[in-house]
Design an enzyme around this catalytic site. Structure first.
Site: not given
Length: 526
Positions: A144-146, A296, A164, A148-150
């Site tokens: 989980a990122a800022s 990134d 994603k 989206a999530q996978v």
């Protein structure tokens, strides 16, 4: 009582405390400086002598640390793009270390979205019934990122995929948050003219716009896969286009562990130094050969997958933020590293003018290689005591106005490389890879990059494109210098291997000696 005398300088702040490319001493740049203290504990001992400059350095660190904690609280409270902005700043080597180290805690603070919202985005974006697409879908995200999530899922043909999914309503929210950040940045610049952060906001705005477009991310992924198609140990997950939209990206599932997971590497029998070598070659190839750079590359976006035949492979993930270097800039950047290798200060300053950074070009060797522009030592060697003292003296006169002007004058391509290079260095440091591994990879690819056009295949597959360059004395000279650097690198690796082997033998030798002496004593008593 502490004494503050201008002519005198505290021994703790002497040459070895000023590190490469930093104007702050490591001795004061740690947890001993906390909010609410008038003087740090380290400065409170009897007989401690501090120069006025050293005291100013201490106060500057203290203010930066306090401000960084407040920015962290702001990001944690507002979440969303503020967290992403904090992560972006944390990955920038151009901000004071207090900010990057404090805000780095945001990397692991993303809170997953409820699955009901994720399922709604999936159904709306793919225009298909959820149960008609997936045989199995894990509701718990694997990442989980800022933005989206996978999730891990299985298709009807039983193929495992990683899906994603973008959080709902982000594009509308972005406009509001970016406007607010822009207002704050302009307000700070108005009140404190020497503190101008418009350059980092512009870079962030461009990066976040790219990351929100999953169609573009899929294209970036395929282009990167094509660039490295001849490199067996580099993997890029395959895109499933029929299950991809601007908010959903479905990819081949690739197993592995974060590249900086040293325990995993040890258990798998993978040498971290070899991982660092391959990683350096991959990103050097992106910068100098392809001109298509992953913006990134933090550890969560690079996996290590054990392979039976090849030992291991690198899996590149999250291709949302890429920068396509201008071809003229790519060649100029190759020339810059050629100037580093040949220690050509005139060429370096000329390139600085082309980059638009003028007088600040003298600091480029310091930023990228850890040497001064006037250094006579070979690439990869540490600065001499005299050079450290010179850097220390120059950095004393550096003000925030200089830093702001320097960063504002840099082209966006340069800022992207600085960010990518900073993240790469951080990973190499965690892997324990020596400084010269990165320098050697950059230097080799810079030389090759001068002889190829954009989209030429990676350095591993270059065969006949160097005929014109090989015929020149310039190329021969560069190859000789790189050969010497590679030889020194190999000798250093052999030395480190011998040291590790000797350390491994020491416990056994000690036990043998003790046993022998003990037996001899018993025999003597008998």
């Amino acid at each position: 009582m502490p004494m503050l005398n201008s002519p005198l300088c505290c021994r703790h702040l002497n040459d070895s405390r000023i590190t490469e490319g930093q104007g702050l001493c490591r001795h004061l740049n740690d947890s001993r400086i906390t909010e609410g203290q008038g003087l740090c504990k380290v400065a409170a001992g009897d007989g401690f002598v501090m120069s006025s400059f050293s005291f100013i350095v201490f106060l500057r660190i203290k203010v930066h640390l306090r401000s960084a904690k407040r920015v962290l609280k702001l990001c944690e409270t507002n979440k969303g793009f503020y967290v992403k902005a904090g992560q972006f700043v944390a990955a920038s080597r151009q901000v004071p270390k207090e900010y990057s180290s404090t805000l780095s805690s945001l990397q692991d603070q993303a809170v997953p979205c409820q699955f009901s919202s994720i399922k709604e985005v999936l159904t709306r974006s793919l225009k298909k019934d959820f149960n008609d697409i997936f045989v199995c879908f894990d509701e718990e995200p694997i990442a989980a990122a800022s933005i989206a999530q996978v999730h891990r899922a299985v298709l009807e043909n039983h193929e495992q995929v990683a899906v994603k999914v973008q959080y709902p309503g982000l594009k509308q929210l972005m406009q509001v948050d970016i406007t607010t950040m822009s207002f704050l940045s302009k307000t700070v610049a108005l009140l404190f003219p020497e503190y101008r952060f418009g350059w980092i906001l512009s870079a962030f705005k461009e990066a976040i716009a790219m990351e929100l477009d999953f169609i573009q991310e899929a294209r970036n992924s395929e282009r990167t896969a094509k660039n490295f198609r001849n490199v067996e140990r580099v993997k890029v997950p395959r895109v499933f286009w029929d299950l991809t939209s601007d908010q959903v990206l479905t990819m081949q599932f690739c197993s592995g562990s974060k590249i900086d997971d040293i325990e995993f590497l040890k258990e798998a029998g993978i040498d971290p130094i070899q991982v660092g070598k391959l990683l350096s070659e991959v990103f050097a190839s992106m910068i100098f050969i392809h001109g298509f750079v992953h913006g990134d590359p933090h550890p969560g976006n690079i996996l290590i997958s054990p392979e039976a035949k090849k030992g291991f492979s690198i899996v590149l993930l999250d291709h949302g933020y890429y920068n396509e270097l201008d071809e003229e800039f790519r060649l100029d950047f190759c020339q810059l590293w050629r100037a580093f290798i040949l220690q050509d200060s005139n060429k370096l300053q000329h390139l600085g003018e082309r980059f638009g950074i003028g007088k600040y070009s003298r600091y480029l060797p310091l930023i990228f290689t850890g040497r001064t522009i006037d250094s006579k030592s070979a690439l990869g060697k540490e600065m001499s005591t005299e050079e450290k003292n010179t850097v220390k003296t120059e950095l004393k006169s550096f003000k925030m106005e200089d830093i702001s002007s320097f960063m504002e004058s840099m082209p966006l391509d340069f800022l992207t490389i600085l960010r990518t290079d900073g993240l790469l260095r951080s990973i190499l440091s965690k892997l324990g890879a020596p400084h010269h591994i990165r320098l050697l990879a950059y230097s080799k690819n810079a030389v090759y990059g001068l002889s190829v056009t954009r989209n030429t295949e990676s350095v591993w597959s270059l065969k006949g494109s160097f005929s014109s360059l090989k015929s020149s004395f310039d190329y021969f000279q560069l190859r000789c210098l790189l050969g010497l650097l590679e030889l020194v690198s190999q000798m250093e690796e052999v030395r480190q291997l011998l040291v590790r082997r000797l350390k491994g033998l020491l416990p056994g030798a000690s036990r043998f000696a003790f046993s022998y002496l003990n037996t001899k004593s018993i025999v003597k008593d008998v």
